[in-house]
Design an enzyme around this catalytic site. Sequence first.
Site, PDB file in Angstrom:
ATOM      1  N   ASP A  98      51.133 -33.168  -1.975  1.00 28.24           N
ATOM      2  CA  ASP A  98      50.090 -34.040  -2.506  1.00 28.24           C
ATOM      3  C   ASP A  98      49.367 -33.223  -3.491  1.00 28.24           C
ATOM      4  O   ASP A  98      49.501 -31.856  -3.546  1.00 28.24           O
ATOM      5  CB  ASP A  98      49.192 -34.028  -1.438  1.00 28.24           C
ATOM      6  CG  ASP A  98      48.106 -35.136  -1.833  1.00 28.24           C
ATOM      7  OD1 ASP A  98      48.293 -36.187  -2.631  1.00 28.24           O
ATOM      8  OD2 ASP A  98      46.940 -35.149  -1.517  1.00 28.24           O
ATOM      9  N   SER A  99      48.396 -33.876  -4.374  1.00 22.70           N
ATOM     10  CA  SER A  99      47.728 -33.181  -5.256  1.00 22.70           C
ATOM     11  C   SER A  99      46.594 -32.323  -4.799  1.00 22.70           C
ATOM     12  O   SER A  99      46.086 -31.544  -5.154  1.00 22.70           O
ATOM     13  CB  SER A  99      47.116 -34.073  -6.428  1.00 22.70           C
ATOM     14  OG  SER A  99      46.488 -35.363  -5.397  1.00 22.70           O
ATOM     15  N   TYR A 114      45.136 -36.158  -9.878  1.00 16.26           N
ATOM     16  CA  TYR A 114      46.228 -36.774 -10.558  1.00 16.26           C
ATOM     17  C   TYR A 114      46.241 -38.249 -11.046  1.00 16.26           C
ATOM     18  O   TYR A 114      46.811 -38.641 -12.001  1.00 16.26           O
ATOM     19  CB  TYR A 114      47.588 -36.812  -9.784  1.00 16.26           C
ATOM     20  CG  TYR A 114      48.341 -35.648  -9.436  1.00 16.26           C
ATOM     21  CD1 TYR A 114      47.841 -34.327  -9.695  1.00 16.26           C
ATOM     22  CD2 TYR A 114      49.693 -35.425  -9.068  1.00 16.26           C
ATOM     23  CE1 TYR A 114      48.641 -32.902  -9.413  1.00 16.26           C
ATOM     24  CE2 TYR A 114      50.333 -34.349  -8.563  1.00 16.26           C
ATOM     25  CZ  TYR A 114      49.726 -33.101  -9.172  1.00 16.26           C
ATOM     26  OH  TYR A 114      50.468 -31.993  -8.833  1.00 16.26           O
ATOM     27  N   GLY A 115      45.381 -38.993 -10.151  1.00 13.38           N
ATOM     28  CA  GLY A 115      45.193 -40.306 -10.477  1.00 13.38           C
ATOM     29  C   GLY A 115      44.511 -40.811 -11.714  1.00 13.38           C
ATOM     30  O   GLY A 115      44.460 -41.708 -12.023  1.00 13.38           O
ATOM     31  N   CYS A 146      51.820 -38.154  -1.507  1.00 19.19           N
ATOM     32  CA  CYS A 146      50.849 -38.696  -2.564  1.00 19.19           C
ATOM     33  C   CYS A 146      51.368 -40.087  -3.353  1.00 19.19           C
ATOM     34  O   CYS A 146      52.369 -40.239  -3.563  1.00 19.19           O
ATOM     35  CB  CYS A 146      50.830 -37.545  -3.726  1.00 19.19           C
ATOM     36  SG  CYS A 146      49.664 -37.921  -5.235  1.00 19.19           S
ATOM     37  N   ASN A 147      50.450 -41.183  -3.008  1.00 17.03           N
ATOM     38  CA  ASN A 147      50.896 -42.288  -3.556  1.00 17.03           C
ATOM     39  C   ASN A 147      50.683 -42.139  -5.303  1.00 17.03           C
ATOM     40  O   ASN A 147      51.847 -42.933  -5.710  1.00 17.03           O
ATOM     41  CB  ASN A 147      49.810 -43.411  -3.224  1.00 17.03           C
ATOM     42  CG  ASN A 147      49.778 -43.641  -1.758  1.00 17.03           C
ATOM     43  OD1 ASN A 147      50.386 -44.800  -1.388  1.00 17.03           O
ATOM     44  ND2 ASN A 147      48.823 -42.976  -1.298  1.00 17.03           N
ATOM     45  N   THR A 148      50.261 -41.618  -5.940  1.00 10.90           N
ATOM     46  CA  THR A 148      50.104 -41.198  -7.243  1.00 10.90           C
ATOM     47  C   THR A 148      51.429 -40.684  -7.750  1.00 10.90           C
ATOM     48  O   THR A 148      52.046 -41.273  -8.665  1.00 10.90           O
ATOM     49  CB  THR A 148      49.041 -40.665  -7.816  1.00 10.90           C
ATOM     50  OG1 THR A 148      47.645 -41.005  -7.196  1.00 10.90           O
ATOM     51  CG2 THR A 148      48.962 -40.479  -9.341  1.00 10.90           C
ATOM     52  N   GLU A 171      37.660 -34.700  -1.763  1.00 12.54           N
ATOM     53  CA  GLU A 171      37.858 -33.284  -1.691  1.00 12.54           C
ATOM     54  C   GLU A 171      36.574 -32.479  -1.686  1.00 12.54           C
ATOM     55  O   GLU A 171      36.570 -31.123  -1.402  1.00 12.54           O
ATOM     56  CB  GLU A 171      38.272 -33.267  -3.187  1.00 12.54           C
ATOM     57  CG  GLU A 171      39.832 -33.745  -3.370  1.00 12.54           C
ATOM     58  CD  GLU A 171      40.973 -32.772  -2.705  1.00 12.54           C
ATOM     59  OE1 GLU A 171      40.961 -31.661  -2.947  1.00 12.54           O
ATOM     60  OE2 GLU A 171      42.028 -33.316  -2.249  1.00 12.54           O
ATOM     61  N   CYS A 188      46.145 -44.391  -1.248  1.00  7.85           N
ATOM     62  CA  CYS A 188      46.046 -43.120  -1.636  1.00  7.85           C
ATOM     63  C   CYS A 188      45.928 -42.324  -0.264  1.00  7.85           C
ATOM     64  O   CYS A 188      45.180 -42.665   0.445  1.00  7.85           O
ATOM     65  CB  CYS A 188      44.629 -42.998  -2.350  1.00  7.85           C
ATOM     66  SG  CYS A 188      44.136 -41.190  -2.859  1.00  7.85           S
ATOM     67  N   THR A 189      46.560 -41.157  -0.126  1.00 11.03           N
ATOM     68  CA  THR A 189      46.572 -40.562   0.920  1.00 11.03           C
ATOM     69  C   THR A 189      45.324 -39.721   1.448  1.00 11.03           C
ATOM     70  O   THR A 189      45.076 -39.171   2.449  1.00 11.03           O
ATOM     71  CB  THR A 189      47.783 -39.481   1.124  1.00 11.03           C
ATOM     72  OG1 THR A 189      47.676 -38.599  -0.157  1.00 11.03           O
ATOM     73  CG2 THR A 189      49.285 -40.181   0.992  1.00 11.03           C
ATOM     74  N   HIS A 190      44.266 -39.665   0.319  1.00 15.63           N
ATOM     75  CA  HIS A 190      42.900 -39.155   0.573  1.00 15.63           C
ATOM     76  C   HIS A 190      42.141 -40.313   1.575  1.00 15.63           C
ATOM     77  O   HIS A 190      41.371 -39.937   2.056  1.00 15.63           O
ATOM     78  CB  HIS A 190      42.228 -38.940  -0.475  1.00 15.63           C
ATOM     79  CG  HIS A 190      42.633 -37.556  -1.455  1.00 15.63           C
ATOM     80  ND1 HIS A 190      43.937 -37.356  -2.088  1.00 15.63           N
ATOM     81  CD2 HIS A 190      42.017 -36.507  -1.530  1.00 15.63           C
ATOM     82  CE1 HIS A 190      43.898 -36.371  -2.286  1.00 15.63           C
ATOM     83  NE2 HIS A 190      42.847 -35.802  -2.064  1.00 15.63           N
TER      84      HIS A 190
HETATM   85  N1  DGL Z   1      46.102 -38.333  -2.811  1.00 14.74           N
HETATM   86  C1  DGL Z   1      46.721 -38.877  -3.924  1.00 14.74           C
HETATM   87  C2  DGL Z   1      47.564 -40.369  -3.824  1.00 14.74           C
HETATM   88  O1  DGL Z   1      47.748 -40.643  -2.749  1.00 14.74           O
HETATM   89  C3  DGL Z   1      45.891 -38.968  -5.241  1.00 14.74           C
HETATM   90  C4  DGL Z   1      44.801 -37.887  -5.514  1.00 14.74           C
HETATM   91  C5  DGL Z   1      44.673 -37.652  -6.926  1.00 14.74           C
HETATM   92  O2  DGL Z   1      44.131 -38.405  -7.699  1.00 14.74           O
HETATM   93  O3  DGL Z   1      45.166 -36.479  -7.248  1.00 14.74           O
HETATM   94  O4  DGL Z   1      47.421 -41.003  -4.802  1.00 14.74           O
END
Ligand code: DGL
Length: 285
Positions: free
Chosen positions: A25-26, A57-58, A88-90, A166, A199-201
């Site tokens: 993941d990011s 990343y998003g 990570c979904n992104t 974060e 988003c996994t966050h």
């Molecule tokens: N956890 C990441 C996701 O599932 C995104 C976090 C990011 O923007 O880096 O999309």
Amino acid sequence: MNPAGGKQNVAQTTANPGPMVGVFDSGFGGLTVLRALLSKIPSANYLYLGDTARLPYGAKSQATIARYAVESARFLEQRGCEYLVIACNTATALALEDIRRAVSVPVLGVIEPGAHAAKRAVGAGAEVLVLATAATVQSHAYHAACEAVGLRAIEVACPLLVPLVEEGWTDHEVTREVLRIYLSEALAKCKPEAVLLGCTHYPLIAGAIETTLRELGSDAVVIDSAEATAEAAAAALDVAAGRNSPETSLSFECYATDSVEKFQRLGSLFLHQPIAHVHHLDLGG
Ligand code: DGL
């Protein structure tokens, strides 16, 4: 208590007979997927990489996300991972095919399992509100994945949520206020039966999301794709879900591209496990 539900040691070494699985993941968000994997497939060994130096990343372009994700995937393959979970979904939305072309091991993303989990929860034809990063929303990957299983997806970008998580502000008035704004705007446009955490966050603030939905008069069920992703990994790896013995040690190692101290401190909270050691990794800019 450990996530596998049994009496286990926590040993962050390659101690188990199962496969080596890379989880990427990011940042910290993918730890929600690692938590589900540890619970579902405790006999595997895990390498987790959080590209915290280059997060979020998003908010980045497809080319940048793909470059970062491919570098991370290659690192995990070089370290001996036989199977990769892009937690990570992104990265899944923007770079899954690039990653698959760049490595020679099987790669699982989180979006398809998430869409299937939503379908199981609310049934075909339902309207699903997908909360995700700006890049994931712009890709319309959820729209396609939901349509493929007969769901209608309304995709809404929530760019402030990843930085708040974060920062460790998972139980903070500012986060609750930001959620009230995002969700009231979204609910003005639709009346969803499910809210899919794209988003996994976001599972780290799932409780606050659910409370806010109720305050706003929505009874939508909140869906986290972590569990469904772990089930898909167990099926692909052909390991019996939950197969374990009381002697099995949970086996995982963590890498972060930014502060290892911060990763250890917040990551342990998010993983619900102490993280004894975090390796620093420099993947460049
Ligand atoms: N956890 C990441 C996701 O599932 C995104 C976090 C990011 O923007 O880096 O999309």
